[in-house]
Design a protein around this motif. Structure first.
Motif, PDB file in Angstrom:
ATOM      1  N   GLU A 187      -8.637   0.343  -8.007  1.00  0.00           N
ATOM      2  CA  GLU A 187      -8.130   1.181  -6.914  1.00  0.00           C
ATOM      3  C   GLU A 187      -6.999   0.495  -6.151  1.00  0.00           C
ATOM      4  OE1 GLU A 187     -11.259   0.437  -7.450  1.00  0.00           O
ATOM      5  OE2 GLU A 187     -12.222   2.357  -7.945  1.00  0.00           O
ATOM      6  N   LEU A 188      -7.030  -0.835  -6.080  1.00  0.00           N
ATOM      7  CA  LEU A 188      -5.978  -1.561  -5.370  1.00  0.00           C
ATOM      8  C   LEU A 188      -4.635  -1.386  -6.073  1.00  0.00           C
ATOM      9  CD1 LEU A 188      -7.850  -4.891  -4.521  1.00  0.00           C
ATOM     10  CD2 LEU A 188      -7.420  -2.954  -3.016  1.00  0.00           C
ATOM     11  N   TYR A 189      -4.640  -1.427  -7.400  1.00  0.00           N
ATOM     12  CA  TYR A 189      -3.405  -1.243  -8.149  1.00  0.00           C
ATOM     13  C   TYR A 189      -2.913   0.199  -8.063  1.00  0.00           C
ATOM     14  CZ  TYR A 189      -4.356  -5.842 -10.146  1.00  0.00           C
ATOM     15  OH  TYR A 189      -4.588  -7.179 -10.301  1.00  0.00           O
ATOM     16  N   GLU A 190      -3.866   1.146  -8.077  1.00  0.00           N
ATOM     17  CA  GLU A 190      -3.487   2.556  -7.961  1.00  0.00           C
ATOM     18  C   GLU A 190      -2.848   2.834  -6.612  1.00  0.00           C
ATOM     19  OE1 GLU A 190      -7.135   4.564  -8.678  1.00  0.00           O
ATOM     20  OE2 GLU A 190      -7.186   4.088 -10.828  1.00  0.00           O
ATOM     21  N   ALA A 191      -3.410   2.255  -5.542  1.00  0.00           N
ATOM     22  CA  ALA A 191      -2.828   2.431  -4.213  1.00  0.00           C
ATOM     23  C   ALA A 191      -1.438   1.808  -4.134  1.00  0.00           C
ATOM     24  CB  ALA A 191      -3.746   1.818  -3.160  1.00  0.00           C
ATOM     25  N   ARG A 205       1.462  -9.726  -4.804  1.00  0.00           N
ATOM     26  CA  ARG A 205       0.850  -9.273  -3.549  1.00  0.00           C
ATOM     27  C   ARG A 205      -0.641  -8.978  -3.695  1.00  0.00           C
ATOM     28  NH1 ARG A 205       4.778  -7.396   0.076  1.00  0.00           N
ATOM     29  NH2 ARG A 205       6.624  -8.734  -0.186  1.00  0.00           N
ATOM     30  N   ILE A 206      -1.092  -8.666  -4.922  1.00  0.00           N
ATOM     31  CA  ILE A 206      -2.498  -8.297  -5.123  1.00  0.00           C
ATOM     32  C   ILE A 206      -3.207  -9.291  -6.041  1.00  0.00           C
ATOM     33  CG2 ILE A 206      -4.083  -6.532  -5.987  1.00  0.00           C
ATOM     34  CD1 ILE A 206      -1.987  -4.443  -5.267  1.00  0.00           C
ATOM     35  N   THR A 207      -2.709  -9.415  -7.274  1.00  0.00           N
ATOM     36  CA  THR A 207      -3.410 -10.198  -8.291  1.00  0.00           C
ATOM     37  C   THR A 207      -3.531 -11.666  -7.907  1.00  0.00           C
ATOM     38  OG1 THR A 207      -2.563  -8.706 -10.003  1.00  0.00           O
ATOM     39  CG2 THR A 207      -3.498 -10.800 -10.727  1.00  0.00           C
ATOM     40  N   LEU A 208      -2.401 -12.314  -7.640  1.00  0.00           N
ATOM     41  CA  LEU A 208      -2.414 -13.757  -7.389  1.00  0.00           C
ATOM     42  C   LEU A 208      -3.242 -14.139  -6.161  1.00  0.00           C
ATOM     43  CD1 LEU A 208      -1.420 -16.390  -8.571  1.00  0.00           C
ATOM     44  CD2 LEU A 208       0.670 -16.183  -7.197  1.00  0.00           C
TER      45      LEU A 208
END
Length: 296
Positions: A187-191, A205-208
């Protein structure tokens, strides 16, 4: 019931912990007093000589050459291996996983299951200057001018061994980072996609940030591994440690002093120094890579 369970667990752990204490912990502890002696390894007699071994070590030019090589590996190995592992892991996890991701994980991980001796012999054949695969390939595609001595050249020996370490180490960290990335909610990637973030922005911004604890542990392992490089250099290098100390590292120099020169006291002093460097640099690594924990 619980008392029986604890006895069973203690019974299972007693033998392996005992063996570990005898063959790992005990030699480590014995190295400290031996470092202050002139013990030659095969005699029952020795003299306490205080800090003489450490003074000699401080003025030993070969030790400083070995330390410089270890520091080069300390900077280059974690940087290259973590960067490549994150790159391959991000590709394998792109949009939930590319087709054949499981197969690629096995391919990447395969070098990690080979013994170091097998890896060393394999790459000796590849780097062999006259009939090796690498020089043969370069000549076959018209790049014969790039053919080199590789392990036999002062300028290329350490870099060649480093390439083998990277080849053998990337696969393990690809699997480690891939598992960490797979646990991140989709859901974080979809957002982020709805907000117009590019794949590169999503990664940084998200994965690392969300897998940073795993990356931190990987860096610490690689720092320790860079300082403890021994077996592969022992198998691949000329001499070993050559040509002309071009691949000399602290662990190999310690081994050579103990088992080739019979200077077990001096070798123990090298070992104690290496232990101190390991502890300091590992703690420094955790300190420098510490970030605020991200919860999702």
């Amino acid at each position: 019931m619980h008392h029986g369970k604890y006895r069973f667990v203690i019974g299972l752990l007693l033998i392996p912990l005992g063996l570990y204490a005898v063959f790992v912990v005990s030699p480590y502890l014995q190295a400290f007093p031996i470092a202050f002696t002139d013990w030659e390894g095969l005699s029952a007699s020795y003299r306490y000589i205080g800090f003489d071994n450490f003074v000699t070590l401080f003025h030993d030019p070969v030790f400083w050459v070995a330390l410089r090589h270890n520091l080069f590996l300390l900077v280059s190995l974690p940087t290259v291996i973590v960067t490549l592992s994150l790159f391959f892991s991000a590709i394998l996890n792109y949009r939930g996983g590319i087709p054949g991701a499981k197969f690629y994980k096995v391919v990447y991980f395969f070098p990690s299951v080979l013994s170091i001796a097998v890896v060393g012999v394999l790459w000796q054949f590849i780097f062999e200057p006259r009939s090796g695969l690498l020089n043969g390939f370069l000549r076959a595609i018209g790049l014969g001018d790039l053919a080199n001595l590789w392990l036999g050249g002062r300028d290329t020996a350490l870099a060649s061994i480093m390439a083998v370490v990277v080849w053998g180490g990337v696969g393990f960290y690809v699997v480690l980072f891939t598992a960490a990335m797979a646990a991140i909610p989709k859901e974080l990637y979809e957002a982020a996609l709805l907000d117009g973030a590019s794949p590169l922005q999503s990664f940084f911004r998200i994965t690392l940030p969300l897998i940073w604890n795993t990356v931190q542990v990987a860096i610490a392992f690689l720092v320790i591994g860079a300082l403890d490089q021994f077996a592969l250099i022992k198998v691949l290098s000329v001499g070993p440690g050559g040509p002309g100390d071009a691949t000399q590292v602290i662990s190999l120099y310690m081994y050579t002093n103990a088992f080739s020169y019979g200077k077990f006291g001096y070798a123990s002093a090298i070992g104690v120094t290496l232990f101190a460097l390991n502890m300091i640099l590992t703690l420094l690594t955790f300190r420098l890579t510490r970030r605020e924990r991200v919860v999702y």
